[in-house]
Design a protein around this motif. Structure first.
Motif, mmCIF file in Angstrom:
data_model
loop_
_atom_site.group_PDB
_atom_site.id
_atom_site.type_symbol
_atom_site.label_atom_id
_atom_site.label_comp_id
_atom_site.label_asym_id
_atom_site.label_seq_id
_atom_site.Cartn_x
_atom_site.Cartn_y
_atom_site.Cartn_z
ATOM 1 N N ARG A 62 2.546 1.082 -25.184
ATOM 2 C CA ARG A 62 2.077 -0.045 -24.393
ATOM 3 C C ARG A 62 2.720 -0.033 -23.007
ATOM 4 N NH1 ARG A 62 1.624 -6.388 -25.907
ATOM 5 N NH2 ARG A 62 0.740 -6.983 -23.891
ATOM 6 N N ALA A 63 1.916 -0.108 -21.971
ATOM 7 C CA ALA A 63 2.440 -0.066 -20.604
ATOM 8 C C ALA A 63 2.540 -1.477 -20.035
ATOM 9 C CB ALA A 63 1.548 0.782 -19.722
ATOM 10 N N VAL A 64 3.618 -1.715 -19.312
ATOM 11 C CA VAL A 64 3.790 -2.967 -18.558
ATOM 12 C C VAL A 64 3.937 -2.562 -17.105
ATOM 13 C CG1 VAL A 64 5.216 -5.029 -18.221
ATOM 14 C CG2 VAL A 64 4.992 -4.017 -20.508
ATOM 15 N N ALA A 65 3.114 -3.105 -16.242
ATOM 16 C CA ALA A 65 3.173 -2.694 -14.833
ATOM 17 C C ALA A 65 2.872 -3.882 -13.934
ATOM 18 C CB ALA A 65 2.175 -1.571 -14.554
ATOM 19 N N ALA A 66 3.600 -3.969 -12.844
ATOM 20 C CA ALA A 66 3.349 -5.072 -11.910
ATOM 21 C C ALA A 66 3.961 -4.737 -10.543
ATOM 22 C CB ALA A 66 3.947 -6.375 -12.438
ATOM 23 N N ASP A 67 3.446 -5.431 -9.534
ATOM 24 C CA ASP A 67 3.983 -5.337 -8.176
ATOM 25 C C ASP A 67 4.731 -6.627 -7.839
ATOM 26 O OD1 ASP A 67 2.747 -2.931 -7.982
ATOM 27 O OD2 ASP A 67 1.198 -3.571 -6.550
ATOM 28 N N TYR A 68 5.766 -6.478 -7.037
ATOM 29 C CA TYR A 68 6.604 -7.631 -6.656
ATOM 30 C C TYR A 68 6.834 -7.616 -5.152
ATOM 31 C CZ TYR A 68 7.479 -7.433 -11.629
ATOM 32 O OH TYR A 68 7.308 -7.401 -12.985
ATOM 33 N N LEU A 69 7.125 -8.792 -4.599
ATOM 34 C CA LEU A 69 7.386 -8.846 -3.166
ATOM 35 C C LEU A 69 8.289 -10.031 -2.825
ATOM 36 C CD1 LEU A 69 5.156 -7.929 -0.286
ATOM 37 C CD2 LEU A 69 6.156 -10.213 -0.188
ATOM 38 N N THR A 70 9.259 -9.749 -1.979
ATOM 39 C CA THR A 70 10.065 -10.840 -1.407
ATOM 40 C C THR A 70 9.989 -10.749 0.111
ATOM 41 O OG1 THR A 70 12.065 -9.476 -1.515
ATOM 42 C CG2 THR A 70 11.666 -10.989 -3.349
ATOM 43 N N PRO A 71 9.920 -11.897 0.779
ATOM 44 C CA PRO A 71 9.589 -11.919 2.209
ATOM 45 C C PRO A 71 10.822 -11.816 3.109
ATOM 46 C CG PRO A 71 9.697 -14.148 1.388
ATOM 47 C CD PRO A 71 10.007 -13.248 0.209
ATOM 48 N N TYR A 72 10.552 -11.730 4.408
ATOM 49 C CA TYR A 72 11.607 -11.939 5.391
ATOM 50 C C TYR A 72 12.125 -13.374 5.245
ATOM 51 C CZ TYR A 72 9.629 -7.893 7.943
ATOM 52 O OH TYR A 72 9.170 -6.654 8.309
ATOM 53 N N ILE A 76 10.865 -6.644 1.059
ATOM 54 C CA ILE A 76 10.796 -5.584 0.051
ATOM 55 C C ILE A 76 9.579 -5.787 -0.853
ATOM 56 C CG2 ILE A 76 11.978 -4.423 -1.865
ATOM 57 C CD1 ILE A 76 14.623 -5.233 -0.698
ATOM 58 N N ALA A 77 8.845 -4.702 -1.031
ATOM 59 C CA ALA A 77 7.778 -4.666 -2.034
ATOM 60 C C ALA A 77 8.183 -3.641 -3.081
ATOM 61 C CB ALA A 77 6.458 -4.265 -1.386
ATOM 62 N N ALA A 115 0.831 -1.207 0.000
ATOM 63 C CA ALA A 115 0.000 0.000 0.000
ATOM 64 C C ALA A 115 0.864 1.254 0.000
ATOM 65 C CB ALA A 115 -0.932 -0.012 1.211
ATOM 66 N N ARG A 116 2.026 1.175 0.611
ATOM 67 C CA ARG A 116 2.924 2.340 0.651
ATOM 68 C C ARG A 116 3.451 2.695 -0.737
ATOM 69 N NH1 ARG A 116 3.858 3.774 5.832
ATOM 70 N NH2 ARG A 116 2.822 2.290 7.203
ATOM 71 N N LEU A 117 3.321 1.751 -1.673
ATOM 72 C CA LEU A 117 3.774 2.031 -3.041
ATOM 73 C C LEU A 117 2.799 2.953 -3.772
ATOM 74 C CD1 LEU A 117 4.911 -1.593 -3.942
ATOM 75 C CD2 LEU A 117 6.356 0.318 -3.215
ATOM 76 N N ASP A 118 1.618 3.186 -3.176
ATOM 77 C CA ASP A 118 0.675 4.131 -3.779
ATOM 78 C C ASP A 118 1.183 5.570 -3.648
ATOM 79 O OD1 ASP A 118 -0.931 1.976 -4.306
ATOM 80 O OD2 ASP A 118 -2.235 2.265 -2.568
ATOM 81 N N GLU A 119 2.037 5.781 -2.666
ATOM 82 C CA GLU A 119 2.587 7.121 -2.442
ATOM 83 C C GLU A 119 3.920 7.257 -3.192
ATOM 84 O OE1 GLU A 119 0.879 9.347 -0.667
ATOM 85 O OE2 GLU A 119 -0.661 7.782 -0.448
ATOM 86 N N PRO A 120 4.292 8.474 -3.540
ATOM 87 C CA PRO A 120 5.612 8.650 -4.158
ATOM 88 C C PRO A 120 6.707 8.173 -3.204
ATOM 89 C CG PRO A 120 4.308 10.673 -4.290
ATOM 90 C CD PRO A 120 3.561 9.735 -3.395
ATOM 91 N N ALA A 121 7.785 7.667 -3.756
ATOM 92 C CA ALA A 121 8.889 7.183 -2.920
ATOM 93 C C ALA A 121 9.488 8.341 -2.123
ATOM 94 C CB ALA A 121 9.954 6.544 -3.793
ATOM 95 N N ALA A 122 9.873 8.040 -0.896
ATOM 96 C CA ALA A 122 10.437 9.070 -0.033
ATOM 97 C C ALA A 122 11.783 9.566 -0.562
ATOM 98 C CB ALA A 122 10.590 8.530 1.387
ATOM 99 N N ALA A 167 10.209 1.227 -4.502
ATOM 100 C CA ALA A 167 10.233 0.096 -3.572
ATOM 101 C C ALA A 167 9.902 0.570 -2.179
ATOM 102 C CB ALA A 167 11.623 -0.554 -3.577
ATOM 103 N N CYS A 168 9.394 -0.349 -1.387
ATOM 104 C CA CYS A 168 9.289 -0.127 0.058
ATOM 105 C C CYS A 168 10.172 -1.168 0.722
ATOM 106 C CB CYS A 168 7.843 -0.262 0.529
ATOM 107 S SG CYS A 168 7.704 -0.116 2.335
ATOM 108 N N GLN A 169 11.185 -0.698 1.411
ATOM 109 C CA GLN A 169 12.138 -1.602 2.058
ATOM 110 C C GLN A 169 11.854 -1.621 3.555
ATOM 111 O OE1 GLN A 169 15.836 0.286 0.651
ATOM 112 N NE2 GLN A 169 16.134 -1.521 -0.642
ATOM 113 N N ALA A 170 11.356 -2.756 4.031
ATOM 114 C CA ALA A 170 11.016 -2.873 5.449
ATOM 115 C C ALA A 170 12.220 -3.386 6.215
ATOM 116 C CB ALA A 170 9.821 -3.799 5.624
#
Lengths: 167, 747
Positions: free
Chosen positions: B353-363, B464-465, B330-337, B485-488
């Motif tokens: 043509r646009a290519v768009a996707a979300d990615y995530l890797t876990p702890y 990381i998302a 959800a934090r990816l909806d905001e501009p990166a800090a 990216a959001c780096q937790a």
């Protein structure tokens, strides 16, 4: 902090006798103490490693009466009177064919899991002189986080060939 | 039993000291073994190098040993120029204390005490020069002895030969005299073309014999006379606090000596400005309780019986890991800090043509095989710590900070390390050990984490998302690439590597680029994990590029080659060779797929830098979704190598690590606490699980003049290569790991 002075409390202790690498030991200790900790803490033989404590990883593998056994879940009372071989006793001059090949093929990385790996492999070769890949998969299920598996497998095959060729 | 120590130079604490004596008579084991005279006459050429009368060359290595071989590589570098017989060479751990007290004799290159990096571009020439310098001093000493000209003396295989007369001396015979000689000027180094050892020989690690007969001593194998053991329990939810415990319930159990609690309020603070490699901010203790007993099993048994209550804190509000994932996404909806890289204007292109996707890797948990442990003896006079740390300078300052002792009073004794992969970087484990031991002073205390305690109290791979979007031109090539990216993770391990410097962002092929990140750590503590963050970014970037290729109707190999057409040709070569070796492009049966990926650690954004690794994966996916990875073909470019087999071993291990990470690793959360505690829950690959073929190809080595580190780079491309192969086999695009969590059924 709370401090106590009952360090010699001998409740629930048992008298155990073990033959480890040819040497006889008599021990008084809690009957449920795993063989791993008896070897490491009571007998000071640290070649056998603690990895998981639930017989999953195999770092603690020793031979109990010739059988590869994960010592971290084996209560010492269950092996009273048994003959134990640890990595320190695998070969007196570090010249077991597996040890020789482990050195020649540079198998270990960090090395921590390797005593268990060697003990599992040695028992395998004793039981199955020419193991297949499937035999190795089944009998050497030890975990190595460094990823030495390809070399472990190759070294076991070479050891089998060397032994069989030498007979 | 009292003799089971770390190695020849580690210190043995005498029994009288342990019994509470006031002065700590520490003697070297060599001396205690009765060879005092020899120990006394060892000639020190440098804090890095000494030569004994029996020709033994000892190299003091600051960079430790956890399996990659730096304790062998550094001595190899010295030996090349020294001209000594390799059979006489030993490695010892250099002292971080000495380094501090003597003004930094070991402070050469980046992170001088951090394990690995035996070919660091500053330390390697330094080690070569050490060898060359000592060789010339030995020759000068022999020349003095013989009243001969230095030019007539040859130094080889630990023997000095006077060429005209044929007279010889062993290195050890003139070492003491040579160590007194100062050279007027430093000798020039041999050109690489004249190396006879580096790049030619592949000696095994010096520590190898002890690893096959059980005599190698890791941290957990330290035995100090009079030592007792502690078992540890930290608050199950990280950040929570101990509320209540009942020590009296266990005090009469066999062997129990003490129950202690640990809290960060007990940290004394360093009396001087600390010079910890990674700072001290990430080393704070978590609230904990520990039982000290005569034997470890007694301590563990009593700890399990100890009534304990915790205040779990805010972390417990996170019910599942999915809530964390959703929040990070959800934090990816905001501009990166933070904007990390910007070129052109990604908003300027409005059609295409646009290519768009979300990615995530876990702890994920590093899960080295040696559980965390350490031994400490704290007295009013001094502090001794034995630790299997990754960085002994970090450990040294953590021990100083926890006790408040003066730096000269603190002795850190490094040991071999039973795997690390980043887990032992920050030495927060050392702080815990010292925090416990200082409450039971004058007695050496060994603290051993259970596997469950270690796995549930990790310093995990950063969650990381990421969201990526590209707009393609009429030929299918990207006109824009917008990624955030959001780096937790904590700031120390929220690295941009492989993301902000992703090769496609800098190769010039994409005119408009914007890459940004937001750091948002949760209560789950993070740390380094083999190739920190790179290991996630490689998956995300290489999956996304594959998606762009598919959208463009292009072959994923050709597409990458196009994107890299104006880049360091070694990258394209890695791609081509890996593809050729794997049989890329051949028709495959239904359910089979090939995928390709390429990445570089730690210098993706620079030409001829770091290590580039390319992987081609070949997989089968059955209709009901069973994945089989048949083969991995891997090419790489680290420039050159000095020990071929050591490089091969790191590639083998790194590939398997990347495979494990991508296929099955995930730390999950219930009510703020980590669920996985041991290997039945956190699956690690075993021999039976490996692909039938892992082929490491040396054919794409560029020969460029660098010896780049190779241990981390292979971890990156494995996961995306497999994910891209799964897409080819099934049409299913996998955008998060672990891959095996996904339903791969098709058809």
């Amino acid at each position: 902090m709370t401090v106590t002075d009952n360090s010699i409390n001998a409740a629930a202790s048992a008298s155990i006798s073990l033959t480890v690498n040819g040497e006889q030991h008599r021990l008084e200790l809690a009957a449920d103490t795993p063989l791993l900790w008896v070897l490491r803490d009571h007998l000071g033989m640290t070649g056998t490693k603690f990895g998981c404590g639930i017989a999953q990883c195999g770092a603690c593998t020793v031979h109990v009466d010739g059988r590869a056994t994960r010592s971290c879940m084996m209560p010492v009372e269950a092996v009273d009177g048994a003959t134990i071989t640890t990595i320190e006793g695998l070969a007196p001059r570090r010249d077991h064919v597996l040890q020789t090949l482990w050195l020649e093929m540079n198998v270990p990385q960090c090395g921590y899991c390797q005593s268990g790996m060697l003990m599992a492999a040695a028992a395998l070769l004793d039981d199955i002189p020419a193991p297949t890949d499937a035999d190795i998969d089944a009998r050497v299920s030890n975990i190595c986080r460094c990823g030495t598996y390809p070399r472990v497998r190759a070294a076991i095959h070479r050891a089998a060939a060397a032994r069989n060729g030498g007979q | 039993m009292t003799d089971v120590l770390l190695n020849r130079r580690q210190f043995l604490v005498s029994a009288s000291v342990v019994a509470g004596g006031m002065s700590l008579a520490l003697v070297s084991r060599t001396a205690s073994a009765g060879t005092v005279s020899e120990a006394d006459t060892v000639a020190e050429f440098s804090p890095w190098l000494s030569i004994a009368p029996d020709d033994t060359v000892t190299v003091y290595v600051p960079t430790g040993e956890f399996g990659t071989g730096s304790m062998t590589q550094v001595p190899m570098n010295v030996a090349e120029e020294l001209g000594c017989d390799w059979a006489h060479v030993r490695a010892e751990f250099a002292s971080a204390r000495r380094d501090y007290l003597e003004g930094g004799p070991y402070a050469i290159g980046s992170q001088p005490f951090f394990t690995g990096h035996g070919t660091d571009h500053a330390r390697m020439p330094y080690a070569l020069q050490l060898g060359a310098s000592a060789r010339e001093r030995l020759k000068a000493a022999a020349a003095q002895r013989w009243s001969a000209a230095v030019a007539d003396i040859q130094a080889r295989d630990s023997v000095l030969t006077h060429i005209p007369s044929g007279r010889t001396l062993r290195y050890g015979e003139v070492a003491a005299a040579a160590a007194m000689i100062a050279l007027a000027e430093e000798p020039a180094l041999k050109p690489q073309s004249e190396w006879t050892f580096l790049g030619k020989a592949s000696p095994a690690k010096l520590q190898l014999p002890g690893m096959v007969d059980g005599s190698a001593a890791y941290g957990i194998d330290v035995k100090v006379p009079g030592m007792v053991y502690a078992a540890l329990l930290q608050c199950p939810v990280q950040g929570g606090r101990l509320r209540h415990h009942e020590p009296e319930a266990v005090m009469k159990m066999p062997g129990v000596r003490a129950v202690v609690t640990v809290d960060r309020s007990g940290t004394a603070g360093s009396p001087v400005t600390a010079k910890a490699t990674f700072g001290l901010a990430e080393t704070a203790v978590q609230s904990a309780v520990a039982v000290i007993a005569d034997h470890y099993w007694q301590a563990k048994t009593a700890l399990q019986a100890l009534p304990v209550a915790w205040d779990f804190g805010e972390g417990a509000d996170w019910k599942t890991e999915q809530q964390l994932y959703d929040d990070a996404l959800a934090r990816l909806d905001e501009p990166a800090a933070m904007v990390l890289r910007e070129a052109g204007d990604v908003t300027a292109v409005t059609t295409g043509r646009a290519v768009a996707a979300d990615y995530l890797t876990p702890y994920c948990d590093q899960a080295p095989m040696e559980p965390l442990n350490g031994t400490a003896l704290v007295t009013s006079e001094r502090v001794d710590v034995w630790t299997p740390c990754q960085d002994s300078q970090q450990a040294y300052w953590v021990a100083i900070d926890e006790t408040g002792a003066a730096p000269e009073q603190v002795f850190v004794h490094r040991t071999l390390v039973g795997g690390a992969f980043g887990r032992r970087s920050f030495s927060e484990d050392v702080r815990m050990v010292v925090a416990i031991a200082k409450q039971y002073p004058d007695v050496p205390v060994q603290v051993i984490w259970s596997r469950e305690e270690m796995m549930r109290q990790g310093r995990y791979r950063t969650l990381i998302a990421a969201r990526m979007r590209a707009v393609l031109d009429a030929h299918g090539m990207p006109l824009t690439w917008d990624a955030r990216a959001c780096q937790a993770g904590n700031p120390m391990v929220s690295l941009p590597l492989g993301f902000a410097d992703a090769v496609y962002a800098v190769s010039g092929a994409i005119p408009n680029v914007r890459i940004g990140t937001t750091r948002h750590p949760y209560h789950i503590l993070t740390g380094a994990y083999r190739g920190p963050c790179y290991n996630s970014h490689a998956f995300m970037v290489e999956t996304f590029v594959d998606e762009c290729a598919v959208a463009a109707g292009a072959d994923p190999l050709d597409y990458r080659l196009k994107l890299l057409a104006d880049w360091d040709p070694a990258w394209s070569n890695c791609l081509r060779v890996a593809a050729e070796k794997a049989g890329w492009g051949k028709p495959l049966p239904e359910g089979r797929g090939m995928g390709i990926a390429i990445a570089n650690w730690p210098m993706a954004g620079m030409k001829q830098a770091g290590s580039t690794v390319c992987a081609v994966a070949q997989v089968d996916v059955s209709r009901d979704g069973k994945l089989t990875v048949h083969a991995l073909d891997v090419t790489f470019d680290c420039g050159r190598f000095v020990n071929r087999d050591a490089v091969l071993a790191q590639l083998e291990g790194g590939v398997i690590y990347g495979l494990n990470m991508s296929l099955s690793e995930e730390i999950t959360i219930r009510d703020g606490a980590v669920v996985e505690g041991n290997f039945h829950e956190y699956r690690l690959l075993r021999m039976a699980d490996l692909p039938a073929r892992i082929n490491i190809h040396f054919d794409a080595l560029s020969g460029h003049d660098r010896f780049a580190m190779i241990g981390e780079a292979p971890v990156g491309p494995i996961g995306p290569a497999i994910g891209n192969a799964i897409f080819q086999a099934t049409g299913k695009r996998i955008r998060s790991t672990p891959l095996l969590k996904h339903d791969l059924a098709w058809g």
